[in-house]
Scaffold this motif. Structure first.
Motif, short mmCIF file in Angstrom:
data_model
loop_
_atom_site.label_atom_id
_atom_site.label_comp_id
_atom_site.label_asym_id
_atom_site.label_seq_id
_atom_site.Cartn_x
_atom_site.Cartn_y
_atom_site.Cartn_z
N ASN A 344 0.83 -1.21 0.00
CA ASN A 344 0.00 0.00 0.00
C ASN A 344 0.86 1.26 0.00
O ASN A 344 0.58 2.23 0.71
CB ASN A 344 -0.95 0.01 1.20
N SER A 345 1.93 1.23 -0.78
CA SER A 345 2.84 2.37 -0.95
C SER A 345 3.52 2.77 0.35
O SER A 345 3.87 3.94 0.55
CB SER A 345 2.09 3.56 -1.56
N ALA A 346 3.77 1.82 1.22
CA ALA A 346 4.34 2.13 2.53
C ALA A 346 5.68 2.84 2.44
O ALA A 346 5.98 3.75 3.22
CB ALA A 346 4.47 0.86 3.36
N LEU A 347 6.54 2.42 1.46
CA LEU A 347 7.87 3.02 1.39
C LEU A 347 7.85 4.47 0.92
O LEU A 347 8.87 5.16 0.98
CB LEU A 347 8.77 2.20 0.48
N GLN A 348 6.71 4.95 0.47
CA GLN A 348 6.59 6.37 0.12
C GLN A 348 6.42 7.24 1.37
O GLN A 348 6.51 8.46 1.28
CB GLN A 348 5.42 6.57 -0.84
N LYS A 349 6.19 6.61 2.51
CA LYS A 349 6.06 7.34 3.76
C LYS A 349 7.43 7.51 4.40
O LYS A 349 8.15 6.53 4.63
CB LYS A 349 5.13 6.59 4.73
N LEU A 350 7.78 8.75 4.71
CA LEU A 350 9.08 9.03 5.30
C LEU A 350 9.28 8.26 6.61
O LEU A 350 10.37 7.74 6.87
CB LEU A 350 9.23 10.54 5.56
N GLU A 351 8.23 8.16 7.42
CA GLU A 351 8.38 7.49 8.72
C GLU A 351 8.76 6.02 8.55
O GLU A 351 9.51 5.47 9.37
CB GLU A 351 7.07 7.58 9.52
N VAL A 352 8.27 5.38 7.49
CA VAL A 352 8.61 3.98 7.25
C VAL A 352 10.08 3.84 6.86
O VAL A 352 10.80 2.97 7.35
CB VAL A 352 7.69 3.38 6.17
N ARG A 353 10.54 4.73 5.99
CA ARG A 353 11.96 4.69 5.61
C ARG A 353 12.85 5.00 6.80
O ARG A 353 13.92 4.39 6.97
CB ARG A 353 12.22 5.68 4.46
N GLN A 354 12.40 5.92 7.66
CA GLN A 354 13.18 6.22 8.86
C GLN A 354 13.21 5.03 9.81
O GLN A 354 14.23 4.76 10.46
CB GLN A 354 12.59 7.45 9.56
N ALA A 355 12.10 4.30 9.88
CA ALA A 355 12.06 3.11 10.73
C ALA A 355 13.13 2.12 10.30
O ALA A 355 13.84 1.53 11.13
CB ALA A 355 10.68 2.47 10.66
N ILE A 356 13.27 1.94 9.00
CA ILE A 356 14.26 1.00 8.49
C ILE A 356 15.68 1.50 8.76
O ILE A 356 16.60 0.71 8.98
CB ILE A 356 14.00 0.73 7.00
N GLN A 357 15.87 2.83 8.76
CA GLN A 357 17.17 3.39 9.14
C GLN A 357 17.59 2.89 10.52
O GLN A 357 18.75 2.51 10.73
CB GLN A 357 17.10 4.93 9.18
#
Length: 588
Positions: A344-357
């Motif tokens: 559902n386009s999760a990786l377009q959310k900055l918070e999700v990318r930051q979580a993976i950081q």
């Protein structure tokens, strides 16, 4: 490792890494410099797994080949070979008498050629002149094989884009290309006399002189226009300007280089040319190569490096012939596919990318790659050695230690559950182990990872560079690497090919990432009056990009070198990240 086309840069994988700075380890920092008088003579024996990508200086983009080019072809500007970090990245004259300075408006550079520099032409030695410099630049955009690093010059030299547009319509045949080159000029290159070249740029570029150290900018003799660029005929009729020339070549088997009798030592401040002959034998595997070096039946490595197991043994033995150095790049880092609608386009959310950081355990990756002797944690787009690199972190502390609880917290705040990531990896060397280590980190943060292998020869060329794989959701996250195209002030060659988008897709900006703020800061850095000012601005570029989190920067890999006991004066030539073949001598 991959190759770039538009603005280029050296992506790590099947290609290699450029060296920017570094440190020696495992023993004396000289890496084999011996006391006593240098000795001339002997045959330097080099071992390689593969062949050169191109012998044609304009076209090569494979970093190990810089060792070959150094022996055969002189550059406008270059670097002294040195084991001192600062000394080896200090730009100096080669064919040019000195490094030119920009005009007051930053747009013009006047370069004076050194007297006594010659071509080993078929009809006898002939001076290298300004027209040869212009011809070399003009060959960059030939319609047969365009220069992989040519985009820097095409976008920067006044009139070159228009020149190349015209060249694109010419038949890829020697006669037609020769006619075009001889009948057309690039308006931003003037040759008022045989010793003077004047470059005019479309915008200030504080790194332009560094670009002139690339083989891409090497002069070209008139004879090359009679052959297709880098064709077998070109290689058979190679016209040298360096201290060595081609004696024989069997593709994928062996190169032999012998002294160029037309080379005048007094005209060359950078190459001593101690050995009489250089033999490069191809098709050798890593362990076998190391055994030959340790036995003394071979001397240097071309595209090979000691393995992690070799490194542990050499370090434990405090072997002075083993050294490591920073390469200025980041290898590995993790790209986010923000072009996909997976999850559902999760990786377009900055918070999700930051979580993976926060989720990735970078020190664990360092250990898999061979430990701190060969790798170090990174947190930005630039690696150690680039002007603009600073040790910082926007996500957790600078150690890179994973924080799975913080990752879970950010995923919850983003409203994302059951995140599942498609994760390709190169099925070669330590890449499977690195991918599994990252997978374990992500799964500890509650993220499911689906690993799948891609053949290493296809990874960049066919999988990652296929834009339909991004838009179609064939991958969600992917490990890649990158290293700059020149040394020192090389931030442009990391930022521009990967993190800018002007409407024309670039091969290695996989998702068309762009930041107007970062672009503006980069423009200011390129127009900066001093390296110090430029470095501060490039660091702001780094932070600005990482605030948007297009990648997770994980580690920088050091380049490991080893040589035989015969080799003396093992001094690093920065563009090749290896000992300088033209300055080593052999203990008889």
């Amino acid at each position: 490792m991959a190759r770039k086309q538009i603005f280029s840069g050296v992506a790590l994988g099947a290609a290699a890494m450029l060296v920017l700075s570094g440190c020696a380890s495992g023993g004396a920092g000289d890496g084999g410099a011996a006391g006593g008088e240098a000795q001339t003579g002997g045959t330097l024996k080099v071992l390689a797994n593969g062949d050169v990508d191109r012998l044609d200086p304009q076209l090569t983009a494979y970093v190990p080949v810089n060792s070959v080019v150094r022996t055969l072809s002189r550059s406008l500007l270059s670097y002294e070979s040195s084991n001192d970090v600062e000394a080896r990245i200090a730009l100096t004259g080669d064919l040019a008498e000195e490094v030119p300075t920009a005009s007051e408006d930053g747009l013009t550079y006047e370069l004076k050629l050194r007297e006594g520099s010659t071509w080993d032409a078929p009809d006898g030695a002939r001076p290298i002149v300004a027209g040869d410099v212009a011809r070399g630049i003009e060959r960059i955009c030939n319609p047969h094989i365009g220069a992989a690093l040519g985009g820097y010059f095409i976008s920067l030299i006044d009139g070159m884009a228009e020149y190349c547009d015209g060249f694109a319509g010419v038949a890829a045949e020697p006669a037609a290309m020769k006619e075009y080159i001889e009948a057309n000029d690039i308006s931003g290159i003037a040759t008022p006399d045989d010793q003077t070249v004047v470059f005019t740029l479309v915008e200030p570029a504080s790194d332009f002189t560094s670009m002139l150290s690339l083989p891409t900018a090497n002069p070209a003799p008139i004879e090359v226009l009679d052959y297709l660029p880098d064709s077998p005929e070109y290689r058979e009729n190679f016209v040298a300007s360096g201290p060595y020339t081609v004696a024989s070549y069997t593709p994928d088997v062996k190169w032999e280089f012998v002294r160029n009798e037309s080379w005048i030592a007094d005209s060359d401040p950078l190459r001593k040319a101690y050995v009489d002959k250089i033999e490069m034998t191809m098709g050798v595997e890593g362990d076998a190569a190391m055994q030959q070096l340790q036995a003394g039946s071979a001397d240097l490595l071309f595209d090979l490096s000691p393995s992690p197991a070799n490194i542990q043994q050499l370090t434990a033995a405090n072997d002075e012939k083993f050294t490591t150095m920073e390469n200025g790049g980041v290898d590995q880092f993790l790209w986010f596919n923000t072009a996909t609608t997976n999850n559902n386009s999760a990786l377009q959310k900055l918070e999700v990318r930051q979580a993976i950081q926060y989720a990735i355990d970078k020190p664990a990756v360092v250990q898999v790659m061979g430990g701190e002797e060969i790798a170090g944690v990174t947190n930005g787009i630039f690696g150690p050695g680039i002007n603009g690199y600073e040790d910082f972190s926007l996500y957790g502390d600078k150690s890179g230690k994973a924080d799975p609880d913080k990752a879970k917290e950010l995923l919850k705040a983003a409203g994302v559950e059951n995140l599942t990531l498609k994760f390709p990896y190169r099925n070669v060397g330590t890449q499977p182990d690195i991918a599994q280590t990252v997978q374990a980190s992500l799964e500890a943060a509650g993220i499911t990872v689906e690993l799948f292998p891609v053949p290493p020869t296809d990874y960049y060329a066919n999988f990652m560079s296929n834009r339909e794989n991004a838009s179609g959701g064939a991958w969600d996250v992917a490990l890649v690497g990158w290293s700059p195209d020149w040394v020192g002030g090389a931030a442009r060659s990391v930022f521009q090919p990967q993190f800018t988008f002007d409407g024309t897709p670039q091969t290695y900006n996989y998702v068309d990432f762009n930041s107007d703020k970062a672009n503006e800061l980069a423009d200011q850095a390129l127009a900066a009056a001093t390296p110090e000012e430029a470095g501060k601005l490039w660091h702001e570029v780094d932070k600005t990009v990482m605030e948007e989190s297009p990648i997770v920067s994980i580690v920088s890999r050091k380049k490991a070198n080893y040589h035989s006991d015969r080799v003396q004066n093992f001094q690093i030539y920065a563009l090749a990240q290896n000992g300088d073949w033209t300055n080593v001598w052999l203990k008889q």
